[in-house]
Design an enzyme around this catalytic site. Structure first.
Site, short mmCIF file in Angstrom:
data_model
loop_
_atom_site.label_atom_id
_atom_site.label_comp_id
_atom_site.label_asym_id
_atom_site.label_seq_id
_atom_site.Cartn_x
_atom_site.Cartn_y
_atom_site.Cartn_z
N GLY A 55 40.04 65.55 29.01
CA GLY A 55 39.35 66.30 27.97
C GLY A 55 40.36 66.75 26.93
N GLU A 56 40.23 67.98 26.48
CA GLU A 56 41.16 68.56 25.52
C GLU A 56 41.90 69.70 26.22
OE1 GLU A 56 43.63 69.68 23.25
OE2 GLU A 56 42.51 67.96 22.46
N SER A 57 43.18 69.49 26.47
CA SER A 57 43.95 70.43 27.29
C SER A 57 44.04 71.82 26.66
CB SER A 57 45.36 69.88 27.55
OG SER A 57 46.07 69.67 26.34
N CYS A 101 44.82 62.90 32.79
CA CYS A 101 44.98 63.04 31.34
C CYS A 101 45.21 64.51 30.98
CB CYS A 101 43.77 62.44 30.63
SG CYS A 101 44.05 62.12 28.86
N ARG A 103 52.11 65.71 25.19
CA ARG A 103 50.67 65.64 24.90
C ARG A 103 50.39 64.58 23.84
NH1 ARG A 103 48.11 68.91 21.02
NH2 ARG A 103 45.87 69.25 21.39
N ILE A 129 43.29 57.14 27.05
CA ILE A 129 42.57 57.66 25.90
C ILE A 129 43.30 58.91 25.40
CG2 ILE A 129 40.36 58.53 25.03
CD1 ILE A 129 39.03 57.13 27.44
N ARG A 130 44.06 58.78 24.34
CA ARG A 130 44.88 59.88 23.82
C ARG A 130 45.68 60.52 24.95
NH1 ARG A 130 41.53 64.27 21.42
NH2 ARG A 130 43.52 64.99 20.63
N HIS A 174 42.55 57.42 33.19
CA HIS A 174 41.23 57.86 33.64
C HIS A 174 40.62 56.92 34.69
CE1 HIS A 174 40.44 60.93 30.45
NE2 HIS A 174 41.31 60.20 29.77
N GLU A 205 38.48 57.59 36.80
CA GLU A 205 37.09 57.97 37.04
C GLU A 205 36.11 57.19 36.17
OE1 GLU A 205 38.43 60.57 33.64
OE2 GLU A 205 39.31 59.77 35.48
#
Length: 216
Positions: free
Chosen positions: A63-65, A95, A124, A153-154, A190, A192
């Protein structure tokens, strides 16, 4: 602020698997919950300290850390999470979850904090923006001979690994993208979302081992 509701995602009344929480503040927590339930775990979504106390292991999703960090503090989870990690709770971060577990961050936003626990330096968004996402196969000897198909992904990258942590996988250029340290496990990618369940199975092995020691 929106009120978050607790949910149980166990596999049914006959389920007797390990109790695994998925941090559900932000990110792709439902994808992790589905994988864990399919592997026999009793899964719950963790959003409050009391819910953390009820699990034998925890997954911190992608997600967004920086958002996860802010929400963890807002909901009173930051210090309970740090205490649980220090006490040996098995935790798997993917991630953004890897960023959250790193002892040292690079390219963090102003004021961003991590939970710590992994003796690594993590950068990051090391692979650029979302439109620079990519897939590749990785050799992961700890998971067997077959390569792991990984989606980035990023994603972050592990820039250095301290003496207490162990690299599990690297890209062809040598950059580390999977690492473990005792009961902690982190990946830049990822699994998952690709149908690749071996990292989750590996993590559940840590959860079962600690649950067995605790029960004994």
């Amino acid at each position: 602020m929106t009120t978050l509701r607790s949910e149980s995602l166990d596999a049914g009344p006959a389920q007797a698997g390990p109790r695994v929480g998925v941090l559900a503040l932000q990110g792709d927590f439902r994808e992790h919950a589905r994988v864990l339930a399919s592997l026999g775990a009793t899964v719950s979504l963790v959003r409050r300290p009391a819910e953390l106390d009820e699990v034998d292991g925890l997954v911190i999703p992608g997600g967004e850390s920086s958002v996860m960090d802010k929400l963890a503090r807002a909901y009173g989870l930051q210090h309970p999470l740090r205490d649980a990690i220090a006490a040996g709770l098995p935790v798997y971060g993917t991630c953004a979850g890897l960023i959250m577990l790193a002892d040292t961050l690079r390219d963090a936003i102003a004021g961003q904090e991590s939970l710590g626990g992994l003796d690594v330096v993590v950068r990051r968004n090391a692979f650029g923006s979302q439109n620079q996402s990519f897939e590749t196969d990785l050799e992961v000897p700890a998971l067997g001979d077959a390569p792991v198909h990984a989606v980035f992904i990023r994603g972050p990258v592990v820039e250095s690994v301290g003496p207490d942590a162990t690299p599990l996988a690297s890209l062809a250029d040598g950059r580390v993208v999977a690492v473990e340290q005792g009961n902690l496990l982190g990946t830049s990618f990822h699994p998952e979302i690709t149908g690749e369940h071996r990292f989750h199975e590996y993590f559940l092995g840590k959860v079962r081992a600690r649950a067995g020691r605790t029960a004994a």
